[in-house]
Motif scaffolding. Structure first.
Motif, mmCIF file in Angstrom:
data_model
loop_
_atom_site.group_PDB
_atom_site.id
_atom_site.type_symbol
_atom_site.label_atom_id
_atom_site.label_comp_id
_atom_site.label_asym_id
_atom_site.label_seq_id
_atom_site.Cartn_x
_atom_site.Cartn_y
_atom_site.Cartn_z
ATOM 1 N N SER A 46 -8.458 2.893 -5.290
ATOM 2 C CA SER A 46 -8.119 4.292 -5.570
ATOM 3 C C SER A 46 -7.241 4.898 -4.483
ATOM 4 O O SER A 46 -6.493 5.854 -4.733
ATOM 5 N N GLN A 47 -7.331 4.365 -3.254
ATOM 6 C CA GLN A 47 -6.538 4.898 -2.146
ATOM 7 C C GLN A 47 -5.241 4.127 -1.918
ATOM 8 O O GLN A 47 -4.412 4.535 -1.089
ATOM 9 N N PRO A 49 -2.506 3.790 -3.777
ATOM 10 C CA PRO A 49 -1.257 4.536 -3.983
ATOM 11 C C PRO A 49 -0.843 5.359 -2.767
ATOM 12 O O PRO A 49 0.346 5.471 -2.461
ATOM 13 N N TYR A 52 0.696 2.950 -0.255
ATOM 14 C CA TYR A 52 2.020 2.493 -0.648
ATOM 15 C C TYR A 52 3.037 3.634 -0.674
ATOM 16 O O TYR A 52 4.230 3.402 -0.460
ATOM 17 N N LEU A 53 2.583 4.861 -0.952
ATOM 18 C CA LEU A 53 3.498 5.996 -0.881
ATOM 19 C C LEU A 53 4.015 6.170 0.543
ATOM 20 O O LEU A 53 5.219 6.336 0.774
ATOM 21 N N LEU A 376 4.131 0.828 -5.031
ATOM 22 C CA LEU A 376 3.690 2.190 -5.324
ATOM 23 C C LEU A 376 3.521 2.391 -6.825
ATOM 24 O O LEU A 376 2.516 2.950 -7.282
ATOM 25 N N VAL A 377 4.491 1.928 -7.620
ATOM 26 C CA VAL A 377 4.420 2.087 -9.071
ATOM 27 C C VAL A 377 3.226 1.330 -9.640
ATOM 28 O O VAL A 377 2.465 1.854 -10.464
ATOM 29 N N THR A 379 0.357 0.160 -8.115
ATOM 30 C CA THR A 379 -0.966 0.659 -7.728
ATOM 31 C C THR A 379 -1.270 2.000 -8.385
ATOM 32 O O THR A 379 -2.413 2.268 -8.762
ATOM 33 N N SER A 380 -0.241 2.843 -8.547
ATOM 34 C CA SER A 380 -0.443 4.107 -9.265
ATOM 35 C C SER A 380 -0.786 3.831 -10.726
ATOM 36 O O SER A 380 -1.663 4.484 -11.307
ATOM 37 N N SER A 383 -4.404 2.749 -11.070
ATOM 38 C CA SER A 383 -5.305 3.898 -10.992
ATOM 39 C C SER A 383 -5.330 4.671 -12.309
ATOM 40 O O SER A 383 -6.394 5.075 -12.795
ATOM 41 N N VAL A 384 -4.143 4.856 -12.906
ATOM 42 C CA VAL A 384 -4.075 5.582 -14.178
ATOM 43 C C VAL A 384 -4.778 4.813 -15.282
ATOM 44 O O VAL A 384 -5.571 5.374 -16.067
#
Length: 437
Positions: A46-47, A49, A52-53, A376-377, A379-380, A383-384
């Motif tokens: 969950s963390q 993103p 990676y951001l 980033l894309v 891992t986000s 999460s989604v």
């Protein structure tokens, strides 16, 4: 066509020194990597993103900085300053890890995760840009699998050292050991930097010049770089998906930082054992017999098969040497093993067929900024999808589609029209009275 005994001996010497240097580079990296991964295992996917951001922002900021350094400074100074900076940083991180419980895994994790990614830009990727600078394309297909094998030995040795020392020393002192390994790598690279693989005086004292934004510009102007960027996004997405799922597994199964560090060290050991096996068996044969392009295609096909297995098996496990291994961990191990054991030397062999500025600036932009944007894309997205109730099997199905596309792009990259022609094949001549060096 054969080369002179002197040129053949110079190529063997350059290969041996390069393999030894890469051994120490990856020993250093794989000592710090479980230290980094235990932080992500402490917070779960969950963390990721956020991790990676921060990494992507750092890459965007540092890409022109790296381009300016490459344009202005000779290769020898670029190597020396970059490596010395990271040696000093490793020592500086020791007090922070001694205070990890006070600082917090999330806060320390963001900083260290970003720093390790910057390390990749200025140390690991710079190493291979340097290799592409001193070997020609034919030499690269002969030597890069052997150099990568030296790195694989370091990538196996690093997790072994970590597994043994973390119990006795704890996490923080491992960074001092990592710094020592990096210093040894730098000493070997500086010795190599004045001659190319054929023994000719190299361009070590010539700055590459050009624009500091050349890496970004060439992404749009060179078909080969576009293919490599797309392949990076697609191929690395599979590994990042597996990494996120394994982070959740580590969070739920290990309660302290030493146990998580040991788990990730064992996983890295499996990854790099497979990578070394590939270097000893299939990779060099495939690159010299069929060309570097096929070294991109085969791993993409393997990823496709793995994702089909995970799509069917979901949260299941598989027995390996009498131990039960989650399918997601197996996918991560095999995907990374092929990436390091086959895809990487094939990719770097192809980069010998582009102009020198592209080898440093364009290559590093693809392998850092584009890579971290993909992380980033992905891992986000994980999460989604997790929030939406999509399980491991559903995520693997998406991965199957992505991997099928990656297979097609990999084949196109090896046939890109803007790649320079291969050098005439040169087979090193071995005099009857000579001995291997």
């Amino acid at each position: 066509m054969t080369s002179s005994p002197k040129a053949a001996a110079s190529e063997r010497r350059a290969t041996a020194l390069s393999a030894a240097a890469f051994f120490f580079v990856l020993t250093s990296y794989y000592i710090m990597r479980p230290v980094r991964d235990q932080l992500s295992g402490a917070v779960g996917s969950s963390q990721l993103p956020l991790f990676y951001l921060g990494t992507f922002v750092a890459m965007v900021v540092l890409t022109p900085v790296f381009g300016a350094m490459v344009a202005r400074f000779p290769r020898r100074r670029l190597l020396g300053w970059s490596y010395c900076f990271f040696i000093a940083c490793l020592i500086a991180f020791v007090p922070a890890f001694l205070a990890q419980a006070r600082i917090g895994a999330r806060e320390l994790g963001v900083v260290f995760f970003i720093w390790v990614s910057v390390f990749n830009l200025f140390v690991v990727s710079l190493f291979w840009s340097f290799m592409a600078d001193i070997f020609d394309s034919v030499q690269a297909r002969r030597s890069f699998p052997l150099i990568a094998l030296g790195g694989m030995a370091g990538a196996v040795f690093g997790p072994v050292v970590t597994s043994l020392l973390v119990v006795w020393l704890g996490v923080a002192p491992l960074l001092v050991v990592s710094a020592l390994m990096l210093a040894l790598a730098l000493a070997l690279l500086l010795r190599l930097s004045t001659h190319d693989a054929a023994g000719r005086a190299s361009r070590a004292e010539e700055a590459i010049g050009g624009s500091l934004w050349a890496g970004v510009r060439e992404l749009w102007s060179r078909p080969f770089l576009r293919y490599m960027a797309i392949l990076m996004l697609l191929g690395d997405g599979i590994g990042t998906l597996a990494y996120a799922l394994v982070a959740d597994y580590a969070k739920s199964h290990f309660v302290d930082s030493a146990a998580r560090t040991a788990f990730y060290a064992h996983l890295d050991l499996a990854v790099n054992g497979l990578g070394a096996l590939l270097q000893l068996t299939a990779t060099r044969w495939l690159l010299t017999r069929w060309g570097a392009g096929w070294g991109l295609v085969l791993p993409a096909l393997v990823n496709l098969g793995l994702l089909v297995v995970v799509m069917i098996g979901g949260q299941g496990s598989v027995a390996v040497l009498g131990a039960s291994l989650p399918l997601v961990a197996m996918m991560l191990a095999v995907t990374r093993g092929f990436a390091y054991g086959m895809t990487k030397p094939a990719t770097d062999a192809l980069y010998t067929r582009v102009p020198r500025e592209t080898r440093y600036k364009g290559k590093n932009f693809v392998e850092t900024t584009v890579w971290r944007f993909g992380d980033l894309v992905v891992t986000s997205g994980v999460s989604v999808l997790g929030t939406a109730g999509i399980g491991v099997g559903g995520m693997a199905f998406v991965g199957v589609l992505v991997s099928a596309a990656a297979t097609w792009v990999a084949r196109r990259a090896g046939l890109s029209p803007d790649l320079l022609p291969e050098s005439p094949a040169v087979v090193p001549e071995e005099p009857a009275d000579s001995q291997a060096t």
